[in-house]
Design an enzyme around this catalytic site. Structure first.
Site, PDB file in Angstrom:
ATOM      1  N   ASP A   1      95.420  98.524  80.281  1.00 13.74           N
ATOM      2  CA  ASP A   1      96.772  97.966  80.307  1.00 13.74           C
ATOM      3  C   ASP A   1      96.992  97.020  81.476  1.00 13.74           C
ATOM      4  OD1 ASP A   1      96.577 100.068  82.134  1.00 13.74           O
ATOM      5  OD2 ASP A   1      97.890 101.382  80.999  1.00 13.74           O
TER       6      ASP A   1
ATOM      7  N   ASN B   1     103.757 112.612  81.525  1.00 12.47           N
ATOM      8  CA  ASN B   1     104.439 112.859  80.247  1.00 12.47           C
ATOM      9  C   ASN B   1     103.461 112.828  79.071  1.00 12.47           C
ATOM     10  OD1 ASN B   1     103.793 110.182  80.076  1.00 12.47           O
ATOM     11  ND2 ASN B   1     105.887 109.410  79.916  1.00 12.47           N
TER      12      ASN B   1
ATOM     13  N   HIS C   1     101.230 110.440  78.523  1.00 15.33           N
ATOM     14  CA  HIS C   1     100.829 109.101  78.045  1.00 15.33           C
ATOM     15  C   HIS C   1      99.358 108.817  78.348  1.00 15.33           C
ATOM     16  CE1 HIS C   1     102.228 106.803  81.960  1.00 15.33           C
ATOM     17  NE2 HIS C   1     100.966 107.126  82.060  1.00 15.33           N
TER      18      HIS C   1
ATOM     19  N   GLU D   1     103.569 105.557  75.634  1.00 14.59           N
ATOM     20  CA  GLU D   1     104.527 106.575  76.054  1.00 14.59           C
ATOM     21  C   GLU D   1     104.841 107.511  74.888  1.00 14.59           C
ATOM     22  OE1 GLU D   1     104.871 106.729  79.082  1.00 14.59           O
ATOM     23  OE2 GLU D   1     105.867 105.062  80.061  1.00 14.59           O
TER      24      GLU D   1
HETATM   25  C1  F6R Z   1      96.644 103.163  84.009  1.00 13.49           C
HETATM   26  C2  F6R Z   1      96.961 104.000  82.864  1.00 13.49           C
HETATM   27  C3  F6R Z   1      97.813 105.218  82.988  1.00 13.49           C
HETATM   28  C4  F6R Z   1      97.326 106.167  84.083  1.00 13.49           C
HETATM   29  C5  F6R Z   1      98.201 107.417  84.141  1.00 13.49           C
HETATM   30  C6  F6R Z   1      97.804 108.329  85.275  1.00 13.49           C
HETATM   31  O1  F6R Z   1      95.784 102.108  83.638  1.00 13.49           O
HETATM   32  O2  F6R Z   1      96.553 103.660  81.807  1.00 13.49           O
HETATM   33  O3  F6R Z   1      97.820 105.896  81.758  1.00 13.49           O
HETATM   34  O4  F6R Z   1      96.002 106.546  83.841  1.00 13.49           O
HETATM   35  O5  F6R Z   1      99.537 107.046  84.312  1.00 13.49           O
HETATM   36  O6  F6R Z   1      98.027 107.673  86.478  1.00 13.49           O
HETATM   37  P1  F6R Z   1      97.682 108.356  87.888  1.00 13.49           P
HETATM   38  O7  F6R Z   1      96.228 108.522  87.927  1.00 13.49           O
HETATM   39  O8  F6R Z   1      98.202 107.371  88.894  1.00 13.49           O
HETATM   40  O9  F6R Z   1      98.429 109.656  87.891  1.00 13.49           O
END
Ligand code: F6R
Length: 268
Positions: A67, A137, A139, A144
């Site tokens: 992303d 959450n 995702h 989401e």
């Molecule tokens: C980032 C992504 C998100 C993160 C997720 C966990 O490229 O795709 O799905 O992997 O939000 O983020 P952290 O590791 O910061 O808790």
């Protein structure tokens, strides 16, 4: 799903890096799916170390990130492109021309980015290993809760909670994006293998819903139950709410002994 519970976040990163190394030894031109976020930072550090030690090379690999924020210029240090350059690409021997993010250039119609990104992934032969984290959450990427389980790369509105979770990374005066372009859930499911890392007790609820909950768009990560080759690396705290833990640990021991006898095996 193969669930591996390890004693610390450090061991999660080291094990993740070893799994990437195993792939690169047999497939030096692998197509990697990459992620940003706090969890991945220590994985990138381990991969950089392995690269500098001459254990692995990224020179023939290519990569696709999950992303990118929409509305944050590529040169902005808050962009995921800048994160990837800083934490990984500029520190290893990867050819940056072969690293891709679903970025929307200034003036470009963001709606067109998704289909082009999908084509690019297809032209590369598809992602061999998708590495990712897990949102509080549930995702994956920026898919989401309530995202279509059949979604493709597209513009996605972040939940207010995700914006709040990520606000720690932005100063008050900085623009914080509420939109992103993310690989879809179906795009992620096309990867040949998936490696998900989750650490910390604040991930325990999402982990239990992903692994042991019903498959539901309200926990996008739960769709990984339908993928035939997923490895989930957890530290003790992230695994704290798993009901079936003893079985995962038992399975891990069996797999390790199978590995020693026959080489790499996969438990689905
Ligand atoms: C980032 C992504 C998100 C993160 C997720 C966990 O490229 O795709 O799905 O992997 O939000 O983020 P952290 O590791 O910061 O808790």
């Amino acid at each position: 799903m193969e669930i591996i519970i390890l004693k610390s976040a450090e061991v999660v990163a080291a094990t993740g890096a070893e799994l990437v190394a195993e792939l690169l030894r047999v497939r030096p031109n692998a197509v990697l799916g990459l992620a940003t976020g706090s969890t991945q930072l220590s994985l990138y550090r381990k991969l950089v170390e392995k690269n500098h030690a001459g254990e692995i090379s990224f020179s023939d690999t290519s990569s696709f990130n999950l992303d990118e924020y929409l509305g944050v210029a590529i040169g902005n240090p808050q962009s995921y492109r800048a994160y990837m350059d800083r934490e990984f690409f500029d520190r290893v021997d990867i050819n940056k021309d072969n690293t891709f993010l679903p970025s929307c250039e200034d003036g470009q119609n963001p709606v067109l980015v998704g289909p082009r990104y999908e084509n690019k992934i297809r032209e590369s032969g598809g992602i061999d290993l998708q590495i990712m984290g897990l949102g509080y959450n549930g995702h994956i990427g920026f898919n989401e809760p309530s995202s279509s389980l059949n979604s493709r790369t597209r513009v996605k509105t972040l939940t207010q909670q995700t914006v709040k979770d990520n606000s720690r990374l932005f100063s008050e005066s900085e623009f914080q994006p509420k939109l992103a372009i993310t690989m879809g859930i179906a795009t992620i499911m096309d990867a040949k293998k998936i490696l998900l890392l989750a650490t910390g007790d604040d991930k325990a609820k999402a982990v239990s819903e992903m692994v042991e909950g019903p498959v539901s768009a309200m926990c996008p990560a739960s769709v990984l139950q339908m993928h035939e080759r997923v490895t989930v690396l957890l530290d003790e705290t992230a695994a704290a709410r798993l009901r079936n833990r003893e079985y995962y640990e038992w399975t891990y021991l069996q797999n390790e002994s199978l590995k020693q006898r026959f080489g790499i095996v996969h438990e689905g």
